[in-house]
Enzyme design. Structure first.
Site, PDB file in Angstrom:
ATOM      1  CB  CYS A  73     -29.266  31.017  28.437  1.00 57.76           C
ATOM      2  SG  CYS A  73     -27.809  32.053  28.346  1.00 57.76           S
ATOM      3  CB  CYS A  76     -29.721  37.903  28.846  1.00 56.24           C
ATOM      4  SG  CYS A  76     -28.593  38.179  27.505  1.00 56.24           S
ATOM      5  CB  CYS A 150     -26.889  34.440  21.327  1.00 56.79           C
ATOM      6  SG  CYS A 150     -26.149  35.143  22.810  1.00 56.79           S
ATOM      7  CD  GLN A 279     -13.273  45.929  30.269  1.00 57.21           C
ATOM      8  OE1 GLN A 279     -14.302  45.269  30.360  1.00 57.21           O
ATOM      9  NE2 GLN A 279     -12.579  46.283  31.328  1.00 57.21           N
ATOM     10  CD  GLU A 328      -2.103  40.984  31.998  1.00 54.91           C
ATOM     11  OE1 GLU A 328      -2.868  41.942  32.233  1.00 54.91           O
ATOM     12  OE2 GLU A 328      -2.406  39.794  32.247  1.00 54.91           O
ATOM     13  CG  ASP A 373      -9.247  47.411  34.308  1.00 59.83           C
ATOM     14  OD1 ASP A 373     -10.213  46.917  34.906  1.00 59.83           O
ATOM     15  OD2 ASP A 373      -9.181  47.494  33.064  1.00 59.83           O
ATOM     16  CB  CYS A 400     -15.743  44.139  36.226  1.00 60.76           C
ATOM     17  SG  CYS A 400     -14.610  42.917  36.882  1.00 60.76           S
TER      18      CYS A 400
END
Ligand SMILES: C[S@@+](CC[C@H](N)C(=O)[O-])C[C@H]1O[C@@H](n2cnc3c(N)ncnc32)[C@H](O)[C@@H]1O
Length: 442
Positions: A73, A76, A150, A279, A328, A373, A400
């Site tokens: 995967c 991670c 997971c 988030q 937005e 953001d 991010c």
């Protein structure tokens, strides 16, 4: 060809980086400070691709990955790296990006670690695959691996996944084939709220109507008996009949419940629906919002919150503001943001649906503070120009992606002083890093 080298760094994808005869070699599974024997398996022109033959001396930061899917995967990529070392790497990555791309050689505050380094995600999006598999795409492919564990999701998510996998098999619901654009089940989406311990389940389907309502109600009753912490309060069908990589479409049909879960963030209650941005690490986001509120001061500022999502930043700063104008792009988010503001009794906040960079200077007004953001790609060049034209006292940038942040800060820093940079770890076990920046007029 075999050679021995010590790993120097990670790539943004979490591969180890070593050098051989002046060339960069990317080696999956290698962590900084590992000394390893490496085999070159491909020459990709700009870099070489290597494979570990033997680890001669493991890095003191190397740990045993806890998930059986690690390495298959792509989720991670840092699970084999100690958490303290992950934090250091992220701090350094953010600092390097700002230095290299924006020429900003500034001290960063210490990274704010995540309270939870496992089971921290409030949302899972899992594709259905051949033979009713549900899980994640294998790295660099669209083959679905049937997920059995997971650790970055709560264990209750797995119970939901297993039950829907069985349901799809038993009811023989055709699985969507993206090449042929045929079949029904595309994705399973799960969202949770920690405030009321609620789950919202979304089935993304390629059909006009998703039937099986009584069967789904029965299934949810069975699942709820097995869940330990959460309860499914709503199931929706997201009708996505497009030939697209985008997971979610606009139309959502309620199958069970209201289509919302309720979360509390920074003292405000939010209705969360299926296809809006939130988030994924709620407590970490709350810390960043608290910092933004602090930077907005106690004055009566006019604040512009571009890229507002469902209004989480707007509401966090509402008490600091004379007026908040929020923008937005996504219609559902604007609808939810308006309802969230109303439900929380916030009267001095207005929402506009559209792209921030497309708004006229008159519409944007003369805010003393602009908060941005944006998504990973960062600000549109027109947005940077508009900020420079409006010249608010402060610009607060939550990002991010250190690379697009650095690109956007470069022109802003010619006018503004970068006062503070705080990295946050919103995504433990991955290479992602969130960065919050305060800019102030000189
Ligand atoms: C990273 S999210 C931040 C949302 C919110 N501030 C939060 O903390 O939950 C970025 C948001 O910007 C929206 N968006 C993307 N491009 C946009 C644009 N050009 N103008 C306005 N909003 C945009 C997305 O739909 C998304 O809701």
């Amino acid at each position: 060809m075999l050679f021995t080298a010590r790993c120097e760094d990670f790539t943004v994808d979490g591969d180890g980086v070593v050098r051989q005869d002046g060339r960069v070699v990317f080696v999956p599974d290698l962590v900084p400070n590992d000394l390893a024997e490496i085999e070159i398996i491909a020459d990709k022109k700009n870099y070489l691709l290597g494979k570990i033959k033997k680890i001669i001396e493991p890095s003191p930061d190397r740990t045993r990955p806890i998930c059986r899917h690690f390495g298959v995967c792509g989720g991670c990529s840092l699970q084999h790296y100690a958490y303290a070392a992950q934090l250091k790497w992220k701090e350094n990555f953010a600092a390097q990006s700002l230095r290299r791309l924006a020429g900003l050689d500034l001290p960063l505050a210490k990274i704010v670690p995540s309270e939870n380094i496992l089971a921290y995600r409030n949302k899972a999006q899992l594709p259905f695959g051949k033979n009713s598999t549900v899980g994640f795409f294998k790295m660099n492919s669209h083959d679905v691996v049937d997920v059995r564990e997971c650790p970055i999701h709560h264990a209750d998510f797995l119970i939901v996944v297993e039950s829907f996998r069985r349901f799809a098999r038993e009811k023989k619901i055709p699985i969507y084939d993206e090449k042929m654009h045929k079949g029904i089940l595309r994705h399973l989406v799960i969202r949770k709220s920690d405030y009321l311990k609620e789950l919202l389940v979304g089935l993304v389907v390629n059909c006009r109507e998703f039937g099986l309502r009584p069967e789904l109600k029965q299934l949810v009753e069975e699942i709820n008996q097995k869940l330990q912490t959460y309860k499914i309060v709503s199931v929706v069908a997201n009708i996505n009949q497009k030939k697209t990589n985008k997971i979610l479409a606009e139309r959502v049909d309620n199958i069970l419940g209201s289509g919302f879960i309720t979360e509390k963030i920074g003292g405000f209650l939010y209705k969360i629906s299926l296809n809006t941005f939130l988030q994924v690490n709620t407590p970490q986001a709350e810390k960043a919002y608290t910092q933004i509120k602090k930077w907005c001061g106690s004055g009566n500022a006019n604040i512009l919150d571009a890229y507002c999502g469902i209004g989480t930043i707007a509401l966090s700063v509402v008490e600091q503001a004379a007026q908040v104008l929020s923008i937005e792009e996504a219609p559902q988010s604007v609808k939810d943001a308006k309802r969230n503001a109303e439900n929380n009794g916030a009267r001095n906040v207005r929402f506009i649906q559209g792209q921030a960079e497309r708004q006229s200077i008159e519409t944007l007004g003369a805010p003393e503070i602009i908060i941005v953001d944006p998504p990973r790609k960062g600000l549109a060049a027109e947005m940077v120009s508009k900020i420079l034209e409006i010249r608010p006292q402060k610009v607060i940038y939550l990002s991010c992606n250190p690379t697009s942040l650095a690109r956007d800060l470069k022109p802003l820093a010619s006018v503004y002083k970068v006062r503070e940079i705080i990295p946050y770890d919103f995504f433990p076990q991955t290479t992602h890093v969130e960065t919050l920046v305060l800019l102030q007029l000189n």
